[in-house]
Design an enzyme around this catalytic site. Structure first.
Site, PDB file in Angstrom:
ATOM      1  N   HIS A 154       0.850  -1.178  -0.351  1.00 52.38           N
ATOM      2  CA  HIS A 154      -0.159  -0.202  -0.104  1.00 52.38           C
ATOM      3  C   HIS A 154       1.139   1.262   0.085  1.00 52.38           C
ATOM      4  CE1 HIS A 154      -3.715  -1.659   0.660  1.00 52.38           C
ATOM      5  NE2 HIS A 154      -3.364  -2.336   1.685  1.00 52.38           N
ATOM      6  N   GLY A 155       0.403   2.544  -0.848  1.00 49.94           N
ATOM      7  CA  GLY A 155       1.046   3.556  -0.448  1.00 49.94           C
ATOM      8  C   GLY A 155       0.440   5.062   0.187  1.00 49.94           C
TER       9      GLY A 155
ATOM     10  N   CYS B 138       0.065   2.897  -4.419  1.00 45.14           N
ATOM     11  CA  CYS B 138      -0.684   4.017  -4.656  1.00 45.14           C
ATOM     12  C   CYS B 138      -0.001   5.262  -4.599  1.00 45.14           C
ATOM     13  CB  CYS B 138      -2.498   4.249  -3.941  1.00 45.14           C
ATOM     14  SG  CYS B 138      -2.918   2.959  -4.725  1.00 45.14           S
ATOM     15  N   ARG B 139      -0.239   5.864  -4.768  1.00 41.86           N
ATOM     16  CA  ARG B 139       0.417   7.714  -4.450  1.00 41.86           C
ATOM     17  C   ARG B 139      -0.770   8.691  -4.038  1.00 41.86           C
ATOM     18  NH1 ARG B 139       4.265   8.909  -9.491  1.00 41.86           N
ATOM     19  NH2 ARG B 139       5.177  10.108  -8.034  1.00 41.86           N
TER      20      ARG B 139
ATOM     21  N   GLU C 110      10.303   8.925 -13.673  1.00 42.89           N
ATOM     22  CA  GLU C 110      10.471   9.759 -12.611  1.00 42.89           C
ATOM     23  C   GLU C 110      11.735   9.939 -11.856  1.00 42.89           C
ATOM     24  OE1 GLU C 110       7.768  11.044  -9.694  1.00 42.89           O
ATOM     25  OE2 GLU C 110       5.490  10.191 -11.366  1.00 42.89           O
TER      26      GLU C 110
END
Length: 367
Positions: A201-202, A249-250, A353
């Site tokens: 998870h993020g 996720c972000r 990125e």
């Protein structure tokens, strides 16, 4: 009241009946030893809540693919295994790494010597890769399907010549310790590159440890990862490509249709940025030869199929297998991006990125 609601929504009723029927079938397979699970897996299945049994069953099968095929063909579809037809033409494999011909490797290494990262001789190099994957959490949802991502990435990196270490069930502090120990490995001195794969998870600023909750954050900041492997702190990888792949996720903004890799779900949560002002300034001068490939763009969700694993990891593996024989790393990543360019449902777009590569990085598989 619930019964009345279901009558008004017959599709919901069909869904509930279907799930219950499936769970009953799976329970029958386990109880009658049609599926011969390990005792630990069988105990987990028997002790699981009714609504969770089908997921526990799937997780157990993921660790035993041969059993999964046996159950599907002989027990569920009632189809017996066919003997191999020696006269049949083999189907073209779609999950095998294509190798780069030796002469092509030598040609590019000579003609583009000033434009590509040097590749060490296969017999003398000690390539290292690290996979960190958190699946079970104290306060967050279980990341069903993550085992597929682990096995897929481990197989790919091993095919590319890396010795792969896999770490699971880590808090943020544990993840940092594992990363620092990995950065200190002596093998990096005789390697030409490294891969770091983090799956959990993020949040917008980092990746979640197993103890994360809204009240007590347990997050490893991405800045810390960059700091650990910069030119000052990881001398063994100085001037060598450091490839970081992140499936998480972000943020909480919608962007797809499968299981969300985010503790934020649909909430519009904000996170305090880490106090790394000094590192942020110095990293501009110390940081080199990095490339980071996120599974989604900033502030957006990332998705995971509980049966097949993450679409991002799945497509990434396919593109590496097909194109790493002739394309450099950025080209491969762009092919992954293009596979998400025209979503059929909701969107998830991987993001390249923090590129500080000064040359093209060819993997030259087989060399």
């Amino acid at each position: 009241m619930a019964e009345s609601n279901h009558r008004k929504n017959p599709l919901k009723m069909v869904e509930i009946v279907g799930k219950n029927l499936l769970t009953s079938v799976l329970e029958n397979l386990v109880q009658n030893d049609v599926v011969k699970f390990e005792e630990e897996d069988k105990e987990k299945f028997n002790n699981a809540e009714w609504r969770d049994k089908r997921w526990v069953f799937v997780d157990a099968l993921q660790r035993n693919p041969a059993m999964a095929g046996h159950v599907l063909t002989e027990k569920i579809l009632n189809v017996k295994s066919k003997s191999h037809d020696v006269n049949a033409e083999p189907a073209e494999s779609t999950d095998v790494l294509k190798l780069c011909p030796r002469e092509e490797f030598l040609r590019l290494s000579t003609e583009m010597a000033d434009e590509i990262y040097p590749i060490k001789e296969r017999n003398n190099r000690t390539r290292q890769a690290l996979i960190i994957c958190n699946t079970k959490f104290e306060h967050l949802a279980l990341r069903y399907g993550a085992d597929f991502d682990i096995s897929g990435m481990k197989g790919l990196l091993e095919d590319l010549g890396y010795a792969v270490s896999v770490e699971e069930k880590l808090t943020a502090r544990d993840m940092e310790s594992v990363l620092r120990a990995f950065a200190d490995r002596q093998e990096h001195s005789s390697s030409d590159s490294t891969f770091l794969v983090l799956m959990s998870h993020g949040t917008p600023d980092g990746i979640c440890g197993t103890m994360h909750s809204d009240k007590t954050p347990d997050v490893l900041p991405y800045e810390t990862i960059y700091q650990i492997f910069n030119s000052c702190n990881c001398r063994g990888l100085r001037d060598k490509p450091k490839v970081i792949i992140i499936q998480a996720c972000r943020g909480g903004s919608p962007g797809g249709v499968w299981v969300r890799d985010s503790p934020a779900a649909l909430e519009d949560n904000s996170f305090q940025s880490q106090k790394l002002d000094e590192d942020a300034i110095s990293l501009r001068h110390k940081e080199k030869d990095f490339i980071i490939f996120f599974s989604s763009t900033p502030n957006n969700l990332s998705y995971r199929d509980p049966i097949k694993g993450s679409p991002f990891i799945t497509e990434l593996i396919k593109c590496f297998q097909k194109y790493s024989c002739s394309c450099h790393l950025v080209q491969i990543f762009r092919k992954v991006q293009r596979s998400f360019e025209n979503p059929t449902t909701k969107a998830q777009l991987p993001s390249i990125e923090r590129i500080t590569l000064t040359r093209d990085f060819y993997l030259f598989p087989g060399n």
